[in-house]
Scaffold this active site. Structure first.
Site, mmCIF file in Angstrom:
data_model
loop_
_atom_site.group_PDB
_atom_site.id
_atom_site.type_symbol
_atom_site.label_atom_id
_atom_site.label_comp_id
_atom_site.label_asym_id
_atom_site.label_seq_id
_atom_site.Cartn_x
_atom_site.Cartn_y
_atom_site.Cartn_z
ATOM 1 N N ASP A 33 1.253 -1.179 0.095
ATOM 2 C CA ASP A 33 -0.213 -0.331 -0.066
ATOM 3 C C ASP A 33 0.624 1.323 0.331
ATOM 4 O O ASP A 33 1.979 1.439 0.874
ATOM 5 C CB ASP A 33 -0.907 0.500 1.346
ATOM 6 C CG ASP A 33 -1.906 -0.746 1.057
ATOM 7 O OD1 ASP A 33 -2.661 -0.767 -0.032
ATOM 8 O OD2 ASP A 33 -2.895 -0.509 2.192
ATOM 9 N N LYS A 55 -2.300 5.125 -6.191
ATOM 10 C CA LYS A 55 -2.830 5.216 -7.166
ATOM 11 C C LYS A 55 -2.534 4.980 -8.818
ATOM 12 O O LYS A 55 -1.147 4.677 -8.764
ATOM 13 C CB LYS A 55 -2.545 6.207 -7.257
ATOM 14 C CG LYS A 55 -3.567 7.567 -7.749
ATOM 15 C CD LYS A 55 -2.587 9.018 -7.749
ATOM 16 C CE LYS A 55 -3.412 9.190 -9.350
ATOM 17 N NZ LYS A 55 -3.480 10.810 -9.716
ATOM 18 N N MET A 202 -7.303 9.814 8.824
ATOM 19 C CA MET A 202 -7.704 10.251 7.370
ATOM 20 C C MET A 202 -8.204 11.119 8.270
ATOM 21 O O MET A 202 -9.974 12.124 7.227
ATOM 22 C CB MET A 202 -8.489 9.696 6.986
ATOM 23 C CG MET A 202 -7.815 7.674 6.174
ATOM 24 S SD MET A 202 -9.079 6.582 5.539
ATOM 25 C CE MET A 202 -9.636 6.048 7.278
#
Ligand code: SAH
Length: 532
Positions: A33, A55, A202
């Site tokens: 990740d 991404k 987050m």
């Protein structure tokens, strides 16, 4: 045929579990990740397939593709590691991955990790619970739950992503605003009443909204808040503020935001060690990076291991060395000039007793340490200059040996291409010298598991260390733009001269040629800079 979901821990590569590390080092495929520190990938096998699952262009929700990919690798390989930041089941969609694999009939094992929600706070000196202050921990996402916003969900929102020097990919959390009441499945009013520690992951981009909802729910504006960016790494930054001012502080992802009384605490003074706050590159080969890395860490530094050289067996596969090692009784001395030679020689030694009464000469403290590890104490070691010339000086002259016609004989296992100085010097003293190639030094390449991200991290570190001229040359070959960190430290004059000849400015030359010597040199240099 098993997929292992492994928690990589919160950042510092030393914080993965032993089980996780062991699997990582055996895996044929590693899917990693964005938040995984790229230094960890060095633990993977050199022939492992490394797949970045961050991404990709085209975004939308990539989870179905990713699950497919996991299933495919799971079917075709024995050991597949899915490496996820923190703990695999905390906001990482690990649960979905396990379900998809289960449905496809693929064996899965989950290896827990230290979640950033707690570990990042701990390493910043903030205890998530504290007697009398916080009796609960609530971990909340600052995102939008699992709802899709602009085609992206939860973790999958890297609109822009760049690799930060810490190797943790930063990402932009934009367009993930908390939706209007009713759509949000988090009850902020309720969270405002818990009295324990609230931990938001987050939450960087939505922090203003989060603060206002909590204040709306009755939480005081003066409630202490701590935000920790890039936790557990040398780039870690902690900001202490209050709920009322959370929106005003500067903050970059990834960050953990703690809200509650404990957020006012600061129990660890992270500046107390002599090399605290410095990131330092260790260029030694993989098998020799320790114990130097540990010494640097003990002094407070963050270590980036960039093994610029690898050691390969000689062209003959070690045949000649094995032949000489099988006939040791004709030697009076063995001389070692490197830890590698020690390692290669002992790998060929059939029985420790074959060494018998052979005397051992050694140059360099690392060589001596490699010998001691194998329970051999060198008979002579140059006490001043740790160089081959120093060794020749202190070696006795070969005299006629009683009962034998020939003069004394020396075995010298060495690196391919080593200069002839030592052999010639010993021959001048009357010795018969058998120089046997024990290993080759080869510059590492991207095929040796060195990723571009790792090279970026190394270039942006505060200091780099070199323990041999070959490391200097190999680094400059590996790093195409020849950029080095601003401080260059060398183990001794030979290495320092090689660096200078290659156009580098050398700031630190260790007084004693040893790992400890470099660490001491760096500490003195830092003190001098600080004017102490
Ligand atoms: N599974 C992970 C969490 C994934 S969600 C875990 O257990 O830690 C990603 C969020 O984790 C980031 O937005 C940030 O809030 C937090 N995070 C992860 N690593 C971090 C780090 N080194 N420093 C600060 N926050 C981090």
């Amino acid at each position: 045929m098993t997929v292992y979901l492994v928690g990589a821990g919160p950042g510092d590569p030393g914080l993965i579990t032993r089980r996780g590390y062991e699997l990582l080092s055996r895996a044929e495929v590693v899917l990693y990740d964005r938040l995984v520190d790229k230094r960890l990938l060095l633990a993977a096998r050199q022939d492992a397939t490394l797949v970045y699952t961050g991404k990709q262009p085209g975004h939308t929700d990539r989870q179905p593709d990713l699950n497919e990919q996991l299933i495919r690798y799971g079917r075709s390989h024995d050991i597949v590691v899915r490496l996820k930041g923190g703990d695999p089941f905390v906001f990482g969609r690990g649960g979905e991955e396990v379900q998809a694999l289960n449905e496809a009939g693929i064996k899965v094992e989950v290896v827990p990790g230290i979640t950033s929600a707690i570990g990042v706070l701990t390493s910043a000196g903030i205890p998530a619970t504290y007697r009398g202050m916080a009796r609960s921990i609530t971990i909340v996402t600052g995102h939008t739950g699992t709802k899709e916003i602009s085609g992206e969900t939860q973790l999958e929102t890297p609109l822009k992503s760049i690799v930060s020097p810490s190797g943790i990919t930063e990402y932009d959390e934009a367009e993930t605003a908390i939706p209007e009441d009713g759509e949000d499945n988090i009850d902020w009013n309720c969270l405002a009443k818990l009295k324990g520690t609230l931990v938001i992951l987050m939450g960087v981009d939505n922090r203003a909204e989060i603060a206002s909802r909590l204040i709306g729910g009755g939480l005081s504006k003066s409630t202490p808040v701590a935000a920790v960016e890039n936790g557990t790494t040398v780039y870690s930054r902690t900001v202490h503020t209050t709920l009322g001012h959370l929106a005003d502080i500067k903050l970059k992802a990834p960050a953990v935001i703690a809200i509650g009384q404990v957020a006012a605490l600061d129990l660890i003074d992270s500046t107390q060690l002599p090399l605290s706050g410095l990131s330092i590159v260790n260029t030694r080969s993989r098998n020799q990076a320790e114990p130097f890395s540990s010494l640097l860490r003990d002094a407070g530094a963050e270590v980036i291991e960039l093994p610029v050289i690898t050691f390969k067996p000689p062209d003959d596969g070690g045949l000649e060395l094995r032949r000489h090692a099988a006939w040791l009784n004709r030697y009076d001395w063995i001389v070692f000039t490197s830890a590698n030679a020690v390692e290669a020689f002992f790998a060929c030694l059939r029985d420790a007793r074959d060494l018998g009464g052979i005397r051992v000469a050694s140059v360099g403290t690392m060589t001596g340490a490699a010998l001691r590890e194998r329970n051999v104490v060198a008979d002579i070691i140059p006490d001043k200059e740790q160089s081959t010339a120093g060794l020749v000086d202190i070696m006795p002259a070969a005299g006629p040996i009683s009962g034998r016609k020939e003069t004394g004989r020396v075995l010298y296992p060495k690196a391919a291409g080593a200069p002839p100085t030592l052999g010639d010097g010993l021959r001048k003293k009357g010795w018969l010298v058998d120089e046997v190639i024990a290993y080759r030094t080869v510059p590492a390449t991207r095929d040796d598991g060195i990723t571009d991200e790792l090279i970026e991290m190394a270039k942006h570190a505060d200091a780099i260390t070199f323990t041999s001229p070959s490391a200097v040359y190999a680094y400059l070959e590996l790093v195409e733009d020849r950029k080095v960190p601003s401080v260059v430290a060398c183990i001794g004059n030979t290495t320092a001269n090689a660096a200078r000849d290659s156009g580098l400015a050398v700031d630190v030359v260790a007084k004693e040629q040893s790992a400890e010597g470099i660490v001491r040199g760096l500490i003195e240099f830092k003190k001098r800079l600080a004017g102490e």
